[in-house]
Design a protein around this motif. Structure first.
Motif, PDB file in Angstrom:
ATOM      1  N   LYS A  98       0.583  -0.922   0.205  1.00 56.66           N
ATOM      2  CA  LYS A  98       0.374  -0.294  -0.131  1.00 56.66           C
ATOM      3  C   LYS A  98       0.748   1.425   0.222  1.00 56.66           C
ATOM      4  CE  LYS A  98      -3.862  -2.677   0.411  1.00 56.66           C
ATOM      5  NZ  LYS A  98      -4.113  -3.165  -0.865  1.00 56.66           N
ATOM      6  N   ASN A  99       0.787   2.324  -0.673  1.00 51.47           N
ATOM      7  CA  ASN A  99       1.541   3.429  -0.259  1.00 51.47           C
ATOM      8  C   ASN A  99      -0.154   5.088  -0.251  1.00 51.47           C
ATOM      9  OD1 ASN A  99       0.391   4.676  -3.287  1.00 51.47           O
ATOM     10  ND2 ASN A  99       0.341   2.469  -3.933  1.00 51.47           N
ATOM     11  N   ALA A 100       1.337   5.941   0.462  1.00 55.07           N
ATOM     12  CA  ALA A 100       0.454   7.050   0.540  1.00 55.07           C
ATOM     13  C   ALA A 100       1.521   8.071  -0.004  1.00 55.07           C
ATOM     14  CB  ALA A 100       0.084   7.476   1.720  1.00 55.07           C
ATOM     15  N   ASN A 101       0.850   9.761   0.598  1.00 51.51           N
ATOM     16  CA  ASN A 101       2.050  10.673  -0.200  1.00 51.51           C
ATOM     17  C   ASN A 101       2.131  11.652   0.240  1.00 51.51           C
ATOM     18  OD1 ASN A 101       4.385  11.205  -2.445  1.00 51.51           O
ATOM     19  ND2 ASN A 101       2.427  12.720  -3.023  1.00 51.51           N
ATOM     20  N   ALA A 102       3.125  12.806   0.408  1.00 51.01           N
ATOM     21  CA  ALA A 102       2.615  13.425   1.290  1.00 51.01           C
ATOM     22  C   ALA A 102       4.073  14.660   0.378  1.00 51.01           C
ATOM     23  CB  ALA A 102       3.110  13.396   2.987  1.00 51.01           C
ATOM     24  N   VAL A 103       3.305  15.785   0.390  1.00 45.41           N
ATOM     25  CA  VAL A 103       4.114  16.781  -0.186  1.00 45.41           C
ATOM     26  C   VAL A 103       3.886  18.158   1.025  1.00 45.41           C
ATOM     27  CG1 VAL A 103       4.156  18.654  -1.958  1.00 45.41           C
ATOM     28  CG2 VAL A 103       3.207  16.480  -2.725  1.00 45.41           C
ATOM     29  N   TRP A 104       5.551  18.854   1.138  1.00 42.28           N
ATOM     30  CA  TRP A 104       5.426  19.439   2.223  1.00 42.28           C
ATOM     31  C   TRP A 104       6.342  21.542   1.794  1.00 42.28           C
ATOM     32  CZ3 TRP A 104       3.064  20.555   6.742  1.00 42.28           C
ATOM     33  CH2 TRP A 104       3.326  21.785   7.572  1.00 42.28           C
TER      34      TRP A 104
ATOM     35  N   GLY B 212       7.845  24.444   1.788  1.00 42.08           N
ATOM     36  CA  GLY B 212       8.012  25.761   2.433  1.00 42.08           C
ATOM     37  C   GLY B 212       9.047  25.457   4.393  1.00 42.08           C
ATOM     38  N   ASP B 213       9.207  26.095   5.089  1.00 43.75           N
ATOM     39  CA  ASP B 213      10.018  25.804   6.266  1.00 43.75           C
ATOM     40  C   ASP B 213       8.472  24.961   7.467  1.00 43.75           C
ATOM     41  OD1 ASP B 213       8.344  28.066   7.580  1.00 43.75           O
ATOM     42  OD2 ASP B 213       9.478  29.207   7.701  1.00 43.75           O
ATOM     43  N   LEU B 214       8.725  24.506   8.062  1.00 50.85           N
ATOM     44  CA  LEU B 214       8.334  24.232   9.443  1.00 50.85           C
ATOM     45  C   LEU B 214       6.924  24.743  10.132  1.00 50.85           C
ATOM     46  CD1 LEU B 214       7.681  21.513  11.207  1.00 50.85           C
ATOM     47  CD2 LEU B 214       9.190  22.533  12.884  1.00 50.85           C
ATOM     48  N   LYS B 215       7.248  26.628  10.333  1.00 49.43           N
ATOM     49  CA  LYS B 215       6.107  26.814  10.685  1.00 49.43           C
ATOM     50  C   LYS B 215       5.630  27.340   9.947  1.00 49.43           C
ATOM     51  CE  LYS B 215       7.364  27.047  14.968  1.00 49.43           C
ATOM     52  NZ  LYS B 215       7.396  27.805  16.734  1.00 49.43           N
ATOM     53  N   SER B 216       6.241  28.354   8.999  1.00 49.93           N
ATOM     54  CA  SER B 216       5.341  28.592   8.082  1.00 49.93           C
ATOM     55  C   SER B 216       4.730  27.830   6.553  1.00 49.93           C
ATOM     56  CB  SER B 216       5.806  29.880   7.493  1.00 49.93           C
ATOM     57  OG  SER B 216       7.068  30.259   6.859  1.00 49.93           O
ATOM     58  N   GLY B 217       5.288  26.712   6.331  1.00 46.59           N
ATOM     59  CA  GLY B 217       4.941  25.206   5.878  1.00 46.59           C
ATOM     60  C   GLY B 217       3.447  25.369   5.482  1.00 46.59           C
ATOM     61  N   LYS B 218       3.159  24.236   4.451  1.00 41.15           N
ATOM     62  CA  LYS B 218       2.016  24.344   4.360  1.00 41.15           C
ATOM     63  C   LYS B 218       2.048  22.545   3.471  1.00 41.15           C
ATOM     64  CE  LYS B 218       0.144  26.320   0.751  1.00 41.15           C
ATOM     65  NZ  LYS B 218      -0.503  27.255   0.234  1.00 41.15           N
ATOM     66  N   GLY B 219       1.318  21.915   3.411  1.00 42.25           N
ATOM     67  CA  GLY B 219       1.695  20.423   2.754  1.00 42.25           C
ATOM     68  C   GLY B 219      -0.250  19.218   2.738  1.00 42.25           C
ATOM     69  N   THR B 220       0.498  18.714   1.689  1.00 38.74           N
ATOM     70  CA  THR B 220      -1.073  18.025   1.039  1.00 38.74           C
ATOM     71  C   THR B 220      -0.498  16.296   1.542  1.00 38.74           C
ATOM     72  OG1 THR B 220      -0.865  17.666  -1.006  1.00 38.74           O
ATOM     73  CG2 THR B 220      -1.775  19.427  -0.063  1.00 38.74           C
ATOM     74  N   MET B 221      -0.802  15.514   1.955  1.00 39.77           N
ATOM     75  CA  MET B 221      -1.241  13.700   2.221  1.00 39.77           C
ATOM     76  C   MET B 221      -2.254  13.374   1.815  1.00 39.77           C
ATOM     77  SD  MET B 221      -0.503  13.863   6.826  1.00 39.77           S
ATOM     78  CE  MET B 221      -1.767  14.962   7.532  1.00 39.77           C
ATOM     79  N   SER B 222      -1.773  12.414   0.763  1.00 39.22           N
ATOM     80  CA  SER B 222      -2.675  11.745   0.364  1.00 39.22           C
ATOM     81  C   SER B 222      -2.450  10.187  -0.050  1.00 39.22           C
ATOM     82  CB  SER B 222      -3.134  11.855  -1.358  1.00 39.22           C
ATOM     83  OG  SER B 222      -1.659  11.332  -1.831  1.00 39.22           O
ATOM     84  N   LEU B 223      -3.765   9.191   0.485  1.00 41.18           N
ATOM     85  CA  LEU B 223      -3.445   8.009  -0.237  1.00 41.18           C
ATOM     86  C   LEU B 223      -3.501   7.007  -1.878  1.00 41.18           C
ATOM     87  CD1 LEU B 223      -6.825   7.171   2.693  1.00 41.18           C
ATOM     88  CD2 LEU B 223      -3.883   7.427   2.841  1.00 41.18           C
ATOM     89  N   GLY B 224      -3.022   6.555  -1.825  1.00 36.78           N
ATOM     90  CA  GLY B 224      -2.330   5.819  -2.697  1.00 36.78           C
ATOM     91  C   GLY B 224      -3.203   5.181  -4.164  1.00 36.78           C
ATOM     92  N   SER B 225      -4.994   4.704  -3.006  1.00 33.94           N
ATOM     93  CA  SER B 225      -6.487   4.681  -3.496  1.00 33.94           C
ATOM     94  C   SER B 225      -7.054   5.806  -4.320  1.00 33.94           C
ATOM     95  CB  SER B 225      -6.797   4.067  -2.291  1.00 33.94           C
ATOM     96  OG  SER B 225      -7.378   4.879  -1.430  1.00 33.94           O
TER      97      SER B 225
END
Length: 143
Positions: A4-10, A12-25
């Protein structure tokens, strides 16, 4: 067994950054930030996804163990609380509490608790999270 797989993209830096997480499905994608993880802002976070994975895995494992012992569960509902706290200066998942409510005809509470503990110990996500200091379980039988 399948991988099974998942993906995350971040970005920026830790405090002001942002990201998304998604499931492979493709069934889930969620935004996360420092504030959704370490504060109480709206949005998801890795710990929430770990909790969902643990609750889902435990519910399936518990249902399976009940069936192997001769009991057919009508329902198993599991709520997970994942505690993230600073330990030795590092954010650490310290505790996972699983609260289970189940309807299982014909089982007594002692047997119910015994099977629940076995499922907690042996579900694949519990085994993967074995380094967590405490995984708590509160199982309630509804007849």
């Amino acid at each position: 067994m399948p991988v099974k797989n998942a993906n995350a993209v971040w970005n920026g830096d830790l405090k002001s950054g942002k990201g998304t997480m998604s499931l492979g499905s493709g069934t889930f994608e969620g935004a996360y930030t420092f504030a959704t993880r370490f504060e109480d802002a709206d949005g998801t976070n890795p710990e929430e996804l770990i909790g969902a994975a643990h609750a889902g895995c435990f519910s399936m494992a518990f249902s399976n163990e009940l069936a192997k012992a001769g009991f057919v569960p009508e329902s198993v509902e599991t709520h997970a609380e994942v505690t993230l706290e600073m330990i030795d200066g590092a954010p650490t998942i310290s505790t996972i509490s699983l609260k289970v409510n189940a309807q299982v005809p014909g089982i007594d509470d002692d047997k119910f608790q015994e099977i629940a503990e076995g499922a907690k110990k042996n579900c694949p996500v519990s085994r993967a999270l074995a380094s967590v200091n405490t995984i708590k379980l509160d199982a309630t039988l509804h007849n």
